[in-house]
Design a protein around this motif. Structure first.
Motif: not given
Length: 101
Positions: A7, A9, A43-44, A46, A50
């Motif tokens: 993940e 971020t 990711q949604n 944004r 991933i």
């Protein structure tokens, strides 16, 4: 072979992420070319991305991602989750078992 869900971020505004996006995707392509990566995407909403990956060890995949342009620019944080893929589509068997170069 160890398997990971990674993940990513973002820690900076999306405008800054965009300045490194092409480099980041080129970096990921190197991982695909080496057979380390299976899938990746934003990711949604944004707020990061991933990645599904494999490597000889946690240290090996962390060393690979140390060269990610987002990591180098300090634009993101990374969380590595190791897992054991005991169920998967039959067409993934070679990748999961590490028989693909």
């Amino acid at each position: 072979m160890a398997h990971f869900m990674l993940e990513i971020t973002y820690t900076v505004p999306l405008e800054q992420i965009e300045t490194k996006l092409a480099e980041h995707r080129a970096f990921l392509q190197a991982g695909y070319d080496q057979g380390l990566l299976l899938s990746s995407g934003p990711q949604n909403p944004r707020i990061g991305g991933i990645v599904i990956a494999r490597a000889a060890s946690l240290e090996a995949i962390q060393a690979f991602f140390a060269n990610d342009p987002y990591q180098i620019a300090n634009f993101a944080e990374y969380r590595f989750v190791e897992f054991n893929p005991v169920k998967y589509q039959p067409w993934l068997e070679e990748w999961v078992t590490g028989k693909v170069e």
